[in-house]
Design an enzyme around this catalytic site. Structure first.
Site, short mmCIF file in Angstrom:
data_model
loop_
_atom_site.label_atom_id
_atom_site.label_comp_id
_atom_site.label_asym_id
_atom_site.label_seq_id
_atom_site.Cartn_x
_atom_site.Cartn_y
_atom_site.Cartn_z
N ARG A 1 3.38 -9.04 -15.86
CA ARG A 1 4.79 -9.02 -15.46
C ARG A 1 5.69 -8.76 -16.66
NH1 ARG A 1 7.26 -13.69 -15.45
NH2 ARG A 1 5.55 -14.80 -14.43
N TYR B 1 26.31 3.74 -2.06
CA TYR B 1 25.14 3.70 -1.18
C TYR B 1 25.21 2.45 -0.29
CZ TYR B 1 20.26 2.70 0.01
OH TYR B 1 19.12 2.38 0.67
N ASP C 1 25.58 4.62 -11.06
CA ASP C 1 24.40 4.99 -10.30
C ASP C 1 24.26 6.51 -10.42
OD1 ASP C 1 22.56 5.71 -8.32
OD2 ASP C 1 23.17 4.08 -6.99
N LYS D 1 13.85 8.88 -6.04
CA LYS D 1 14.47 10.15 -5.70
C LYS D 1 14.08 11.27 -6.68
CE LYS D 1 16.26 7.69 -2.40
NZ LYS D 1 16.56 6.36 -2.83
C1 LIG Z 1 22.46 6.45 -4.61
C2 LIG Z 1 21.41 5.44 -4.35
N1 LIG Z 1 21.36 4.33 -5.10
C3 LIG Z 1 20.43 3.36 -4.89
C4 LIG Z 1 19.50 3.48 -3.89
C5 LIG Z 1 18.49 2.37 -3.68
O1 LIG Z 1 17.26 2.77 -4.16
P1 LIG Z 1 15.85 2.26 -3.56
O2 LIG Z 1 15.76 2.78 -2.17
O3 LIG Z 1 14.83 2.85 -4.49
O4 LIG Z 1 15.89 0.77 -3.60
C6 LIG Z 1 19.51 4.62 -3.08
C7 LIG Z 1 18.52 4.76 -1.99
O5 LIG Z 1 18.63 5.64 -1.15
C8 LIG Z 1 20.48 5.62 -3.31
O6 LIG Z 1 20.55 6.73 -2.55
#
Ligand SMILES: Cc1ncc(COP(=O)(O)O)c(C=O)c1O
Length: 380
Positions: free
Chosen positions: A46, A98, A170, A195
């Site tokens: 971990r 998001y 982000d 992504k």
């Molecule tokens: C812009 C954005 N930030 C954060 C996330 C969250 O990521 P995760 O699905 O890997 O937890 C997403 C998921 O679609 C996203 O599109």
């Protein structure tokens, strides 16, 4: 080194034991110690893992940070970063963030005495109005999901810093290939590595990259203490995905622009949101802040019925959540990724029942366009 070279080599030193060109998947929970207090820098899975460390080193270089920490998902990275605020603090967040981030902030973190203002971050004046003496964090997303709205990271970072707030960006939609938030003034960048970084829709993960050593140290402490680490296998998948980030993004970009231009001319499409189109209200900012416009597009089909008919007829484009994979993925934000946002708020933000989001993949462009054109015939 250039960005493409860093994608392939940063953190990817040959394995010291065998010379293996690829970093091995250290699938281990613990490490044998030579004696009391005598070890090779690795004590427990971990806390440290060499495959994860290689990815973290790679990400720190790509985003230009002092260090990076990899987490079990993008949401786990956001959760770890959010430990920088405590009860009594206030966070200003993009109102186009998001849906999962909105859900975590409003349904979980709000229970612990943190308050939030969700504002239109495209307007620095709105952000300034929302900042209070107790504002400790500004959470930005640019471009936003799913309406592809931008915010001026440099201007807002300056504004937040004047008021003593940490700036978190982000960068999932752009990837470091198209945008470098730390260089623009932000303090911490986060990614859903699920992504574009992973790029092949075969792993779920997240990362936080910080500009200061202090933030990296805190994120390491949180990573070890709360334990939402990225597994060795997933770390390896992301590390491997990043090796082709440049070439994938080049092709995503070419296909993305062409699809956006094609949809913008199509009589059944009422509106196209894409920062690369001259009609996008922040096209100028996109040119200034990003080195390209990416592969995410959303477009308006007018009604839930139209969106449903169109999505029921696509064949090559896969209907599914997520984005950033080599394959073209198409989704319906109002009922999928953004279902957790109240309907009234969704409509106000442009996440209407007729809005469709597409993450343009790297297939042959003609095939993508043919599939979209064919599916659009389902709309009367
Ligand atoms: C812009 C954005 N930030 C954060 C996330 C969250 O990521 P995760 O699905 O890997 O937890 C997403 C998921 O679609 C996203 O599109």
């Amino acid at each position: 080194m250039g960005f493409s070279t860093d994608c392939i080599h940063a953190g990817n030193a040959p394995d010291p034991t065998t010379g293996s060109v690829t970093v091995p998947i250290y699938q281990t929970s613990t490490y044998v110690q030579e004696g009391l207090g005598k070890h090779k820098g690795y004590e427990y899975g971990r806390t440290q893992n060499p495959t994860r460390s290689a990815l973290e080193e790679n990400l720190a270089v790509l985003e230009g940070g002092a260090g990076a920490r990899a987490f079990a998902s993008g949401m786990a990275a956001i959760t770890a970063i959010s430990t920088l605020v405590k009860a009594g603090d206030h966070v200003v967040c993009s109102n186009m963030t998001y849906g999962g981030t909105y859900r975590y902030y409003t349904k979980i973190l709000a229970n612990y005495g943190v308050t939030f203002s969700f504002v239109d971050t495209a307007s620095p004046a709105d952000v300034e109005r929302a900042i209070r003496p107790e504002t400790k964090m500004l959470h930005l997303e640019s471009p936003t999901n799913p309406t592809l709205q931008l915010c001026d990271i440099a201007v807002l970072s300056e504004l937040a810093h004047r008021n003593g707030a940490v700036v978190v960006v982000d960068n999932t939609f752009a990837s470091p290939y198209l945008q470098k938030p730390l260089a623009l003034g932000a303090d911490i960048v986060m990614h859903s590595t699920t992504k574009f970084l992973g790029g092949h829709s075969d792993t779920v993960g997240g990362a936080a990259i910080a500009k200061s050593k202090e933030h990296v140290e805190w994120l390491s402490f949180v990573q070890n203490s709360s334990g939402a680490i990225l597994s060795p296998m997933d770390s390896w998948l992301v590390l491997r995905g990043i090796k082709t980030l440049s070439v994938r993004m080049e092709r995503h970009e070419v296909n993305g622009r062409a699809v956006a231009e094609h949809l913008a001319k199509h009589p059944k499409v009422k509106k196209v949101n894409y920062p690369g189109l001259a009609s996008h209200p922040q096209h100028g900012l996109a040119k200034k802040q990003m080195s390209g416009f990416g592969a995410l597009i959303s477009f308006e089909l007018g009604s839930l019925e139209n969106a449903g008919a169109f999505l029921g007829k696509v064949r090559l484009c896969s209907l599914g959540e997520s984005l950033g994979g080599v394959e073209t993925l198409i989704s319906h934000p109002a009922t999928m990724t953004h279902a957790s946002i109240p309907e009234e708020e969704r409509n106000r933000l442009g996440v209407t029942p007729g809005l469709v989001r597409i993450s343009v993949g790297i297939e042959d462009l003609e095939d993508i366009l043919a599939d979209l054109d064919n599916a659009l015939t389902a709309i009367s």
